[in-house]
Design a protein around this motif. Sequence first.
Motif, PDB file in Angstrom:
ATOM      1  N   THR A 247       0.869  -1.129   0.028  1.00  8.41           N
ATOM      2  CA  THR A 247       0.167   0.024  -0.141  1.00  8.41           C
ATOM      3  C   THR A 247       1.082   1.237  -0.093  1.00  8.41           C
ATOM      4  OG1 THR A 247      -1.719  -1.143   1.254  1.00  8.41           O
ATOM      5  CG2 THR A 247      -1.947   1.332   1.335  1.00  8.41           C
ATOM      6  N   ALA A 250       2.401   1.638  -3.447  1.00 11.86           N
ATOM      7  CA  ALA A 250       1.257   2.111  -4.711  1.00 11.86           C
ATOM      8  C   ALA A 250       0.934   3.696  -4.395  1.00 11.86           C
ATOM      9  CB  ALA A 250       0.236   1.128  -4.404  1.00 11.86           C
ATOM     10  N   ASN A 253       4.142   5.729  -5.472  1.00 13.89           N
ATOM     11  CA  ASN A 253       3.998   5.888  -6.918  1.00 13.89           C
ATOM     12  C   ASN A 253       3.030   6.738  -7.696  1.00 13.89           C
ATOM     13  OD1 ASN A 253       6.451   4.059  -6.835  1.00 13.89           O
ATOM     14  ND2 ASN A 253       5.356   2.410  -7.263  1.00 13.89           N
TER      15      ASN A 253
END
Length: 312
Positions: A247, A250, A253
Amino acid sequence: MKRFNIFLGLLTKHHRALGMSFLSLLIAGGESLFSNVVFQCPCNATWNLPYSLFFVLVPALVLFLLGYLLSSKAKHMMTGCWAEDQKDTSDKPGPGKCSRRAKRCCKIVCSQITWSASVAPFTWIAVALLGGNYYECGVSGSVWMQKSLCSTVLEQMFNCSEKVVQMPCQKTNPTKSEEIQGILKMFRAHSQMIGWGSVAVIMFFFMLAKFCPLFSSQFTFLQLKFQKIYKKEEKKMLTTELKRHATELAQRNVKCFFENVFLDSVKIPGSDEWKKISVVIDFTDPAYTVLHEYLNKQSPERQDDHQRSVSH
């Protein structure tokens, strides 16, 4: 509420045994449905035997393969099982050779996962034999059984072989003779005896598979109990950390992409570290899990590095 918590605790503690029992009941019900509704003996000398074998063995094969597909342990063991281990130069994969990792995978897959996947097909075959419908149809198409009956019990019957083939279709015929009724009862008795014998043999081998690893275990009973608890807690915490780090990565990014900024990198183990905690270890290894073994090997190396840095 207290009784409900006790009941919930028992369900959680014995979930594996309860799951196997429920699966066995579900398979027994499915076999009964197949036997009484779907299965229709062709009463043909050519097709009786193969038709019966098809209905017994093919569903068992499907259940066996389904057991592999649904096994998370099988996925873990087989992922990268045949991949070449560059550090294992003594036994490189090649013609007629398997890597050491592949040998370990095959050993554990054949001993543990195969036994677990075999519960459903063995249950199907045993229940099918105890029912007797498949056996009655199949054995009536056997040339050996036709010759045996026509030379003894049905010696005086005209077109004896054809009559034997037609017997499974005469179960609901109220005008069938006592001889035919007695032969059908004999077929069912043979089937049930083979079924109970199969159950006894299967339970014996399952008992061996259960206790043989315990005989050669380096751990005591309490250590094995501790190991079981440790594996459960480690798996739970590892899943939590995997989700948290995935998480965070992600979020980082996506934020970098939309806001056009560069944030600090998220600490993730490298490829070598993932491989080291994903290998297959033997039953005789002293570590409780692969992660435990990996950290045990890393601890002395880190201590040596720390001592070198202090001395300098």
